[in-house]
Design a protein around this motif. Sequence first.
Motif, mmCIF file in Angstrom:
data_model
loop_
_atom_site.group_PDB
_atom_site.id
_atom_site.type_symbol
_atom_site.label_atom_id
_atom_site.label_comp_id
_atom_site.label_asym_id
_atom_site.label_seq_id
_atom_site.Cartn_x
_atom_site.Cartn_y
_atom_site.Cartn_z
ATOM 1 N N LYS A 162 0.878 -1.519 0.131
ATOM 2 C CA LYS A 162 -0.015 -0.304 0.460
ATOM 3 C C LYS A 162 0.837 1.342 0.247
ATOM 4 O O LYS A 162 0.743 2.384 -0.905
ATOM 5 C CB LYS A 162 -1.256 0.107 1.444
ATOM 6 N N LEU A 163 1.982 0.920 0.585
ATOM 7 C CA LEU A 163 2.858 2.167 1.045
ATOM 8 C C LEU A 163 3.754 2.708 -0.503
ATOM 9 O O LEU A 163 3.888 3.466 -1.003
ATOM 10 C CB LEU A 163 3.958 2.466 2.017
ATOM 11 N N ILE A 164 4.241 1.476 -1.141
ATOM 12 C CA ILE A 164 4.533 0.974 -2.302
ATOM 13 C C ILE A 164 3.427 2.318 -3.114
ATOM 14 O O ILE A 164 3.989 2.941 -3.932
ATOM 15 C CB ILE A 164 5.210 0.344 -2.752
ATOM 16 N N ALA A 165 2.751 1.866 -3.409
ATOM 17 C CA ALA A 165 1.787 1.771 -4.829
ATOM 18 C C ALA A 165 1.338 3.617 -3.962
ATOM 19 O O ALA A 165 1.351 4.648 -5.208
ATOM 20 C CB ALA A 165 0.010 1.065 -4.159
ATOM 21 N N GLY A 166 0.997 4.157 -2.691
ATOM 22 C CA GLY A 166 0.813 5.648 -2.923
ATOM 23 C C GLY A 166 2.113 5.983 -3.221
ATOM 24 O O GLY A 166 1.013 7.094 -3.870
ATOM 25 N N GLN A 167 2.999 5.442 -2.671
ATOM 26 C CA GLN A 167 4.053 6.384 -3.458
ATOM 27 C C GLN A 167 4.555 6.811 -5.124
ATOM 28 O O GLN A 167 4.217 7.469 -5.799
ATOM 29 C CB GLN A 167 5.550 5.547 -2.497
ATOM 30 N N ALA A 168 4.337 5.441 -5.729
ATOM 31 C CA ALA A 168 3.680 5.956 -6.595
ATOM 32 C C ALA A 168 2.676 6.512 -7.163
ATOM 33 O O ALA A 168 2.743 6.128 -8.805
ATOM 34 C CB ALA A 168 3.991 3.897 -7.380
ATOM 35 N N GLY A 169 1.898 6.612 -6.944
ATOM 36 C CA GLY A 169 0.695 7.332 -7.165
ATOM 37 C C GLY A 169 -0.084 6.028 -8.058
ATOM 38 O O GLY A 169 -0.906 6.341 -9.086
ATOM 39 N N LEU A 170 -0.297 4.746 -8.026
ATOM 40 C CA LEU A 170 -1.247 3.539 -8.288
ATOM 41 C C LEU A 170 -1.858 3.309 -7.845
ATOM 42 O O LEU A 170 -2.269 3.424 -6.026
ATOM 43 C CB LEU A 170 0.256 3.401 -9.069
ATOM 44 N N SER A 171 -2.263 2.489 -8.090
ATOM 45 C CA SER A 171 -3.599 1.700 -6.793
ATOM 46 C C SER A 171 -2.239 -0.255 -6.462
ATOM 47 O O SER A 171 -1.983 -0.381 -7.395
ATOM 48 C CB SER A 171 -4.567 1.437 -7.535
ATOM 49 N N GLU A 172 -2.801 -0.586 -5.872
ATOM 50 C CA GLU A 172 -2.007 -1.957 -5.242
ATOM 51 C C GLU A 172 -3.195 -2.756 -6.197
ATOM 52 O O GLU A 172 -1.545 -3.741 -6.412
ATOM 53 C CB GLU A 172 -2.600 -2.410 -3.856
ATOM 54 N N ALA A 173 -4.124 -2.535 -6.542
ATOM 55 C CA ALA A 173 -4.193 -3.626 -8.364
ATOM 56 C C ALA A 173 -3.569 -3.317 -9.412
ATOM 57 O O ALA A 173 -3.015 -4.478 -9.515
ATOM 58 C CB ALA A 173 -5.717 -3.374 -8.457
ATOM 59 N N MET A 174 -2.899 -2.299 -9.235
ATOM 60 C CA MET A 174 -1.803 -2.016 -10.541
ATOM 61 C C MET A 174 -0.416 -2.839 -10.317
ATOM 62 O O MET A 174 0.176 -3.474 -11.253
ATOM 63 C CB MET A 174 -1.638 -0.469 -11.158
ATOM 64 N N LEU A 175 -0.168 -2.449 -8.635
ATOM 65 C CA LEU A 175 1.001 -3.553 -8.611
ATOM 66 C C LEU A 175 0.780 -4.573 -9.053
ATOM 67 O O LEU A 175 1.947 -5.536 -8.675
ATOM 68 C CB LEU A 175 1.333 -3.003 -6.584
#
Length: 200
Positions: free
Chosen positions: A33-46
């Motif tokens: 969740k933190l990584i997705a937020g930093q990337a400006g993307l959803s966790e689903a995209m990750l």
Amino acid sequence: MSPATPQASSRERILDAALLVMRERGLANTTTKLIAGQAGLSEAMLYKHFADKQQLFLSVLRERTPRARFEADSGSESLAAGLATLVADLMAFFTRTFPIAASIFGSPTLLTEHRDGVASHGGGPATVIDGVRARLAAEQDAGRIHADADTESAARLLVGAAFHQGFLAAFEGLDAVPDAEHVAAGIVGMVLPGLPPGED
């Protein structure tokens, strides 16, 4: 624009974000969740790009940290120079990755989960020794190291020394081992007598 371009772009953003979050928080405190937020993307995209956090971690190591060249290049450099370059590369790798991985040792449960996860993707710390041992075996095949030389122990010595230098640099808050080339050459110089040339 090709359909693959947005996916490639999002993958690169995830890797960049993962490196930043992992270096700032350590692996134990990093979440998708933190990584997705930093990337400006959803966790689903990750999860479209990476099966789990362990696969993402291994991808960060492979694509966002200094890489060691395990392949021998006997035609253009001496054995000593080639191994010194390898050790210097390993010191750079360990210096950059130690702050990421160290936190995981504070939680036995997370360590077990992480160990099992990276193993399922073919990763783990032992792969570094395997790479150096394969490099030394290639040097044996080329006749630059005697067939009876103890390359297993030599690989452990080279990796262990590189790891310790990386640890010391990371402990001091440095991004690299000071005078890394000289340090690497000294380490190799102490190991080389145990790796005599092959017989003509």
